[in-house]
Design a protein around this motif. Sequence first.
Motif, PDB file in Angstrom:
ATOM      1  N   GLU A   1       3.127  15.087  -4.595  1.00 23.10           N
ATOM      2  CA  GLU A   1       3.336  14.254  -5.776  1.00 23.10           C
ATOM      3  C   GLU A   1       3.766  12.896  -5.246  1.00 23.10           C
ATOM      4  O   GLU A   1       4.137  12.784  -4.087  1.00 23.10           O
ATOM      5  N   PRO A   2       3.754  11.855  -6.067  1.00 20.97           N
ATOM      6  CA  PRO A   2       4.129  10.537  -5.551  1.00 20.97           C
ATOM      7  C   PRO A   2       5.512  10.480  -4.914  1.00 20.97           C
ATOM      8  O   PRO A   2       5.759   9.642  -4.061  1.00 20.97           O
TER       9      PRO A   2
ATOM     10  N   THR B   1       2.583  16.845   3.861  1.00 23.93           N
ATOM     11  CA  THR B   1       1.596  16.318   2.932  1.00 23.93           C
ATOM     12  C   THR B   1       2.282  15.903   1.638  1.00 23.93           C
ATOM     13  O   THR B   1       3.116  16.629   1.110  1.00 23.93           O
TER      14      THR B   1
ATOM     15  N   GLN C   1      -2.219  12.922   1.242  1.00 20.80           N
ATOM     16  CA  GLN C   1      -2.212  12.283   2.549  1.00 20.80           C
ATOM     17  C   GLN C   1      -1.093  12.858   3.418  1.00 20.80           C
ATOM     18  O   GLN C   1      -0.006  13.144   2.942  1.00 20.80           O
TER      19      GLN C   1
ATOM     20  N   ALA D   1       0.841  -1.194   0.000  1.00 25.00           N
ATOM     21  CA  ALA D   1       0.000   0.000   0.000  1.00 25.00           C
ATOM     22  C   ALA D   1       0.875   1.243   0.000  1.00 25.00           C
ATOM     23  O   ALA D   1       1.772   1.380   0.824  1.00 25.00           O
ATOM     24  N   ARG D   2       0.618   2.129  -0.952  1.00 21.36           N
ATOM     25  CA  ARG D   2       1.366   3.384  -1.051  1.00 21.36           C
ATOM     26  C   ARG D   2       0.490   4.528  -0.581  1.00 21.36           C
ATOM     27  O   ARG D   2      -0.732   4.501  -0.766  1.00 21.36           O
ATOM     28  N   PRO D   3       1.090   5.559   0.017  1.00 21.48           N
ATOM     29  CA  PRO D   3       0.278   6.701   0.438  1.00 21.48           C
ATOM     30  C   PRO D   3      -0.257   7.454  -0.781  1.00 21.48           C
ATOM     31  O   PRO D   3       0.376   7.482  -1.836  1.00 21.48           O
ATOM     32  N   GLN D   4      -1.422   8.050  -0.612  1.00 25.23           N
ATOM     33  CA  GLN D   4      -2.066   8.786  -1.685  1.00 25.23           C
ATOM     34  C   GLN D   4      -1.596  10.236  -1.695  1.00 25.23           C
ATOM     35  O   GLN D   4      -1.261  10.785  -0.641  1.00 25.23           O
ATOM     36  N   VAL D   5      -1.574  10.853  -2.850  1.00 25.16           N
ATOM     37  CA  VAL D   5      -1.266  12.277  -2.943  1.00 25.16           C
ATOM     38  C   VAL D   5      -2.314  13.027  -2.126  1.00 25.16           C
ATOM     39  O   VAL D   5      -3.504  12.753  -2.221  1.00 25.16           O
TER      40      VAL D   5
END
Length: 176
Positions: A117-118, A114, A58, A52-56
């Motif tokens: 960007e990815p 925050t 987040q 699972a990767r964090p969302q832009v």
Amino acid sequence: MIPRRKKRLTWVISLIAGVAVAVSLILYALNQNIDLFYTPSEVLAGKGKDLARPQVGQRIRVGGMVVEGSVRRDPQTLQVRFRVTDTGPEMTVLYTGILPDLFREGQGIVAQGTLVEPDVLQATEVLAKHDEEYMPPELAEAMKGIKHVNPNRPDAFAKPIDDKQDTDGADNGGYR
């Protein structure tokens, strides 16, 4: 049903519903304030079994080492841009403000902010380690293999010499 029992049942159901709503609101508020800790590799490749990767957008915390030669300061403002790495990929951190006194290249830091960007974090806070020997267990595990020099040791930046070349006769432990 007896009116008295009906009234009690209504109060009990109302009380249970009120507690459920209150708990739901508390959990929702806490969920909005959770800052998960990631390393740069986990941000870019994913964390856990399901990657699972964090969302832009987040809010997260990223910990790692400041990459040598990556710190760029805007001479007109307090804006700083630098790269952070663990053992793999690097990510960019943008920060506006005064950095901690212990902040420098090659130093372990934790940036909170925050994800814009990815691979770019807009930091609201940058923390530098004050003790060169301590590292959070998660970060230490993720950063195995990176050579970190303790600048507080007197021999940290000394270059080893060959004992045959030591001409002053002093016992310097192989360092000049």
